[in-house]
Design a protein around this motif. Structure first.
Motif, PDB file in Angstrom:
ATOM      1  N   LEU A 183       0.957  -1.209   0.092  1.00  0.00           N
ATOM      2  CA  LEU A 183      -0.039   0.003  -0.014  1.00  0.00           C
ATOM      3  C   LEU A 183       0.680   1.256  -0.072  1.00  0.00           C
ATOM      4  N   ARG A 184       2.009   1.266   0.875  1.00  0.00           N
ATOM      5  CA  ARG A 184       2.564   2.443   0.979  1.00  0.00           C
ATOM      6  C   ARG A 184       3.339   2.657  -0.487  1.00  0.00           C
ATOM      7  N   ARG A 209       2.239   6.472  -6.813  1.00  0.00           N
ATOM      8  CA  ARG A 209       0.991   7.589  -7.387  1.00  0.00           C
ATOM      9  C   ARG A 209       1.233   8.984  -7.028  1.00  0.00           C
ATOM     10  N   ALA A 258      -7.038  -8.937   0.242  1.00  0.00           N
ATOM     11  CA  ALA A 258      -7.261  -7.366   0.766  1.00  0.00           C
ATOM     12  C   ALA A 258      -6.591  -6.443   0.096  1.00  0.00           C
ATOM     13  N   LEU A 287      -8.527  -3.258  -1.861  1.00  0.00           N
ATOM     14  CA  LEU A 287      -8.218  -1.666  -1.734  1.00  0.00           C
ATOM     15  C   LEU A 287      -7.744  -1.216  -2.897  1.00  0.00           C
ATOM     16  N   LEU A 288      -7.081  -1.772  -3.775  1.00  0.00           N
ATOM     17  CA  LEU A 288      -6.271  -0.799  -4.741  1.00  0.00           C
ATOM     18  C   LEU A 288      -7.406  -1.056  -6.071  1.00  0.00           C
ATOM     19  N   LEU A 336       0.984   4.036  -3.115  1.00  0.00           N
ATOM     20  CA  LEU A 336       0.351   5.475  -2.831  1.00  0.00           C
ATOM     21  C   LEU A 336       1.674   6.346  -3.139  1.00  0.00           C
ATOM     22  N   GLN A 342     -10.661  -0.876  -5.744  1.00  0.00           N
ATOM     23  CA  GLN A 342     -12.047  -0.397  -5.181  1.00  0.00           C
ATOM     24  C   GLN A 342     -11.897   0.808  -4.872  1.00  0.00           C
ATOM     25  N   THR A 343     -10.652   1.720  -4.971  1.00  0.00           N
ATOM     26  CA  THR A 343     -10.597   2.859  -4.618  1.00  0.00           C
ATOM     27  C   THR A 343     -10.514   3.923  -5.778  1.00  0.00           C
ATOM     28  N   PRO A 344     -11.773   4.523  -6.120  1.00  0.00           N
ATOM     29  CA  PRO A 344     -11.715   5.360  -7.110  1.00  0.00           C
ATOM     30  C   PRO A 344     -10.714   6.659  -7.099  1.00  0.00           C
ATOM     31  N   GLU A 345     -10.480   6.926  -5.875  1.00  0.00           N
ATOM     32  CA  GLU A 345      -9.531   8.214  -5.937  1.00  0.00           C
ATOM     33  C   GLU A 345      -8.136   7.884  -6.275  1.00  0.00           C
ATOM     34  N   LEU A 346      -7.965   6.535  -6.287  1.00  0.00           N
ATOM     35  CA  LEU A 346      -6.323   6.365  -7.017  1.00  0.00           C
ATOM     36  C   LEU A 346      -6.036   6.913  -8.378  1.00  0.00           C
TER      37      LEU A 346
END
Lengths: 292, 292
Positions: free
Chosen positions: B88-89, B95, B137, B141-142, B92, B144-148
């Motif tokens: 995740l880190r 991005r 998991a 998270l990756l 992010l 289903q997060t439209p803000e990515l």
């Protein structure tokens, strides 16, 4: 027992801090900003290595309520993914240093809201927001990894908490502040029914869960519901008058089902928690404290 | 296009590294150990801040195959949770620095194996291991997060990959090494049927996915299956003799269903990938390279 508390300046965390301080429980607040009345260890959970903090604080218990602090970013922001990562790192560091018991703040937003009675044992986890999916992912990982033993983990799924320290843009705050100032307050029709809980009861329930050995998900909620319209009228009436409420002048938010209830047997029977307030008493106390 | 590759010393990652180098694609390997033939930026993804690494490497593309390296810890170890946090880190940070396209190595272990045809669009994700739950998991998270957005994310669910660089304790390696040394090789009955894929095809498929704009889960698999017993006999026969195999002298591992197949339409039609090897050809190439 020596508690590390994260999120001690948050809505529920700040009430937990007051309670632990009053009860004389040895507690260290962890975070970016000091917490009034508690010893403090400064640590940016999102950015710093956590092992040195854990080594310095030496907690036996962890109560982790920190999460995305900007409410406008809470439901969809990528900050939720940062908090999943930080929470995993925190709990692994806590466990590696011999921590014995952790409680993490979850949310009723983890559940599938097409069911009206939300039950820890039977309701599917089918969250509809990034926030809900992030809490759910963390829940899955922390409660289905047997190798995390002997660390004992409780997961408090917090329902609709309200209180005097709510942000000004929250409905109850708008009503109390608006009526006190003689302003019109726009509301939705308010027919949706929810299991509301006073913030101090939510805080007490999380502390009770931490002190127990109950593992896995526990709903943090009352066995009582109220329509939003009734809650609004009650708050307005305590604040002086219901004449300023304009029901129906705001749309209902998308994805809001008519009825949600919480199964509370785990909290009442296994944790042994008794709330201080009914919803009505909680609203009265909230108005009184906010206007004091 | 400038690729950051993690896991470049791993089973599949090392074959990706060879391929990218051969094709002259600008690639920087990221990790604790240098990768032969590639520019290298040292970074412990589990422990270090990742923003400085991303700022130094300036990748436009990210191919993330690093995960728990100790196979004995892969299925149940808490290291899986560390890798969820690190992944995740990493994504992010990538991005935030303007990275445009990322592909992450997922696994067929994310699926519910009670279904025999594993389909990205319809098979439920109901993993039975900590490894599978961790990958799932991260996938949730990756993807289903439209803000990515505008970051474009592909997720390669790798099926049963085999190859000459497999660890010595893997079945095919045991057979090839054992037959070559004249040793008896204990096998299960080997009746279970799986969609095996040669490691170089898995590597090529991940690179093809990275070069495409296909988003979400894509099975990295062949549209072909083989029983483990047939795979074993084929490998032994190429290595010299099948006389040393002892089928049934090992129990089948728990949770191994008789048949798994992969839906491969996304990989073949949307990504446009064509494998180099059938399973039989892949086994022949594997034996030849391992004994070379």
């Amino acid at each position: 027992m020596r508690i590390a508390l994260t999120g001690g300046n948050g809505f529920i965390g700040s009430r937990i801090a007051v309670q632990l301080q009053r009860e004389g429980v040895e507690t260290v607040a962890i975070g970016r900003q000091p917490v009034a009345g508690l010893p403090f260890h400064r640590c940016d959970l999102l950015a710093e290595p956590l092992e040195p903090m854990i080594a310095a604080v030496r907690p036996t218990h962890l109560l982790h309520t920190a999460w995305v602090s900007d409410r406008r970013r809470l439901w969809a922001g990528t900050e939720n993914l940062e908090w999943v990562a930080a929470s995993l790192r925190l709990i692994l560091a806590f466990r590696a240093a011999g921590g014995t018991r952790a409680v993490i703040a979850g949310s009723c937003a983890e559940y599938d809201w097409s069911e009206s009675l939300l039950d820890e044992a039977t309701t599917p986890l089918r969250p509809s927001t990034v926030y809900g999916r992030s809490k759910r992912a963390l829940f899955d990982l922390l409660t289905q990894t047997p190798e995390l033993r002997p660390l004992s983990i409780g997961w408090g799924r917090i329902f609709f908490a309200f209180g005097p320290n709510d942000k000004p843009d929250r409905l109850l705050s708008q009503i109390i502040d608006g009526v006190a100032a003689g302003r019109i307050v726009d509301c939705s029709e308010g027919l949706q029914i929810r299991p509301f809980i006073h913030v101090d009861d939510a805080a007490r329930a999380l502390v009770a869960l931490l002190s127990s050995r109950v593992e896995g998900a526990v709903n943090i909620a009352l066995d009582e519901t109220m329509a939003v319209r009734d809650l609004a009228n009650l708050a307005a009436s305590h604040a002086g008058t219901t004449d300023l409420l304009r029901f129906g002048s705001r749309p209902l938010q998308a994805g809001e089902p008519p009825l949600l209830r919480a199964k509370v047997e785990r909290l009442s029977k296994e944790v042994g928690f008794r709330p201080l307030y009914s919803i009505g008493e909680g609203v009265r106390a909230t108005v009184a404290e906010r206007l004091a």
